[in-house]
Write an enzyme that holds these catalytic residues in place. Structure first.
Site, PDB file in Angstrom:
ATOM      1  N   HIS A  17      49.863  33.961  24.908  1.00 61.18           N
ATOM      2  CA  HIS A  17      51.100  33.262  24.548  1.00 61.18           C
ATOM      3  C   HIS A  17      51.723  33.795  23.263  1.00 61.18           C
ATOM      4  O   HIS A  17      52.445  33.074  22.573  1.00 61.18           O
ATOM      5  CB  HIS A  17      50.844  31.760  24.439  1.00 61.18           C
ATOM      6  CG  HIS A  17      50.541  31.111  25.756  1.00 61.18           C
ATOM      7  ND1 HIS A  17      51.515  30.583  26.581  1.00 61.18           N
ATOM      8  CD2 HIS A  17      49.374  30.939  26.416  1.00 61.18           C
ATOM      9  CE1 HIS A  17      50.957  30.100  27.676  1.00 61.18           C
ATOM     10  NE2 HIS A  17      49.649  30.302  27.594  1.00 61.18           N
ATOM     11  N   HIS A 106      34.720  30.184  30.673  1.00 59.75           N
ATOM     12  CA  HIS A 106      35.825  30.929  30.074  1.00 59.75           C
ATOM     13  C   HIS A 106      35.335  31.601  28.798  1.00 59.75           C
ATOM     14  O   HIS A 106      34.178  31.455  28.401  1.00 59.75           O
ATOM     15  CB  HIS A 106      37.016  29.997  29.794  1.00 59.75           C
ATOM     16  CG  HIS A 106      38.345  30.679  29.910  1.00 59.75           C
ATOM     17  ND1 HIS A 106      38.767  31.648  29.029  1.00 59.75           N
ATOM     18  CD2 HIS A 106      39.352  30.535  30.810  1.00 59.75           C
ATOM     19  CE1 HIS A 106      39.965  32.072  29.373  1.00 59.75           C
ATOM     20  NE2 HIS A 106      40.346  31.421  30.460  1.00 59.75           N
ATOM     21  N   ASP A 367      45.985  30.767  38.378  1.00 59.62           N
ATOM     22  CA  ASP A 367      45.852  31.177  39.773  1.00 59.62           C
ATOM     23  C   ASP A 367      44.664  30.477  40.433  1.00 59.62           C
ATOM     24  O   ASP A 367      43.566  30.475  39.865  1.00 59.62           O
ATOM     25  CB  ASP A 367      45.628  32.688  39.856  1.00 59.62           C
ATOM     26  CG  ASP A 367      46.823  33.487  39.379  1.00 59.62           C
ATOM     27  OD1 ASP A 367      47.716  33.743  40.202  1.00 59.62           O
ATOM     28  OD2 ASP A 367      46.863  33.856  38.187  1.00 59.62           O
TER      29      ASP A 367
END
Length: 432
Positions: A17, A106, A367
């Site tokens: 970002h 993650h 996704d």
């Protein structure tokens, strides 16, 4: 590190970002026509928001060449490229739970352990947004490889979850024993692959089963993994280095550097372990009567009289690589991708400081399966590996060609990258 390659060096930058992502590419040969139009098609294939089974993040991913070209021609100097992040939503990640809990599987926790600080929005540097620079650089490498040698690189989705394009069977434990798979290896094109959107599996029935499976996991706020198979055709023979930089080792390095990858196999792969050597060995045959593909006939190598390999193989269990060096046959390999780590379901996990447990329901746009958009990323990394290997081989043989010929050798013309080579002969042969 953030740099890949030795002779064709790619350095990527950017986080999920931040304001922009991109790369600097060093080692691009001068004098090649290059504009954004050569790069954008692959960027568009990679971008989010392509369909109902990809992340809804709305990014156009328009690439801008910043340096290294003039009047649409490469200068041989570093090429800088950037893509603006237009649909940033860092606020999606600033909620109380995502500040307290690392997302299971993650990179939140591992990045914090490594650097002592991490990006608070998205995956930061571990985000798939980083691969934009790879795809841009790969498009440059691919253009050179196609112009110079007629190289063709095509990837496609070969499985999603338990749905396979070529499921393993007792008769065909590896796709490399299946004539239909080998036919696909020799003929598949990107146009064909992209006619099977949104999944990019080149079979109507399998494509539909995979799409339905991804939709099911999306609707359950879950994710599912899969595999991408890649084919590289018309590769010059002789690419790759002995021992530690074998061509398949460099391909594995490249593929396993892609976010979410968990496995790699080349040629017959793990299924080939079940095939006896009497079947698995690839007999050599003369390539004299082999049909020359149109892309090779139109290449710079053909125009300069660089010969094609004298031999090919009757079968191709090796996947185009033997002893770590390309043999001129199609290279094919498969890459495994795990389910996307960020899902919408509530998950129990520990806090960053480990003092308690709680429930994390991740936000953001992600996704349900990464494999449809991974296709151009796999192609890009394949192009970077082959480009680097080509430049290494060209450098070696150019240096050798400037030396006087050895007395005990006879020059046999040019090798497959266009430099003089010699064949060893006995001294008694020289006297005849």
């Amino acid at each position: 590190m953030s740099t890949f390659g030795h002779y064709f060096r790619v350095t990527t930058y950017g986080e999920s970002h931040c304001k922009s992502v991109g790369c600097i590419v060093d080692g691009v040969p001068p004098g090649m026509e290059l504009t954004e139009d050569d790069i954008q098609p692959q960027m568009t294939r990679r971008r989010p928001g392509q369909s109902a089974i990809t992340t809804p993040r709305d990014e156009k991913d328009r690439v801008i060449i910043q340096s290294g070209t003039e009047f649409g021609v490469t200068l041989g100097t570093p090429i800088g490229m950037l893509v603006m992040n237009e649909d940033q939503r860092p606020k999606d990640y600033g909620n109380k739970t995502m500040d307290i809990y690392p997302r299971p599987s993650h990179a939140d926790w591992t990045y914090l352990e490594k650097y002592g600080v991490k990006a608070s929005s998205g995956g930061g540097r571990s985000s798939a947004r980083e691969t934009i620079g790879r795809v841009a650089a790969g498009a440059i490498a691919e253009k050179y490889l196609k112009l110079a040698y007629g190289v063709e690189i095509v990837a496609f989705v070969s499985s999603v979850g338990s749905e396979h394009l070529f499921p393993p069977t007792a008769e065909h434990p590896s796709p490399s024993t299946n004539p239909e798979f080998l036919k696909l290896v020799n003929s598949i094109t990107r146009e064909t692959v992209d006619s099977f959107l949104p999944v990019r599996c080149p079979d109507a029935e399998a494509n539909k089963r995979m799409e339905d499976l991804i939709t099911k996991f999306r609707d359950n706020h879950d994710s599912i993994g899969g595999t991408v198979t890649c084919v590289i055709r018309n590769v010059p023979s002789g690419l790759g280095e002995p021992a530690f930089d074998k061509l398949e080792a460099m391909l594995a390095h490249a593929m396993l550097s892609i976010p979410a990858t968990k496995g790699f196999e080349v040629g017959s792969g793990f299924g080939g372990c079940e095939v006896p050597g009497s079947i698995h060995n690839d007999p050599f045959v003369s390539a004299e009567n082999t049909e020359i593909p149109p892309s090779v006939a139109a290449s710079g190598a053909a125009r300069n009289g660089i010969p094609r390999p004298k031999l090919t193989t009757k079968t191709n269990f090796s996947g185009g690589i033997q002893g770590g060096i390309s043999n001129g046959a199609p290279i094919y390999f498969r890459v495994g991708f795990k389910p996307a780590a960020t899902i919408g379901q509530e998950q129990t996990t520990a806090t960053y400081d480990g003092t308690s447990e709680g429930v994390l329901a991740a936000k953001g746009r992600h996704d349900p399966s990464v494999v449809p958009r991974a296709v151009p990323i796999v192609e890009a990394m394949a192009a970077l590996v082959i480009m680097d290997a080509v430049l290494a081989q060209q450098a070696r043989h150019t240096a050798k060609s400037l030396l006087p010929p050895l007395k005990q050798t006879i020059n046999s013309g040019k090798d497959t990258v266009g430099n003089g080579v010699s064949e060893n002969v006995q001294e008694s042969d020289l006297a005849q």
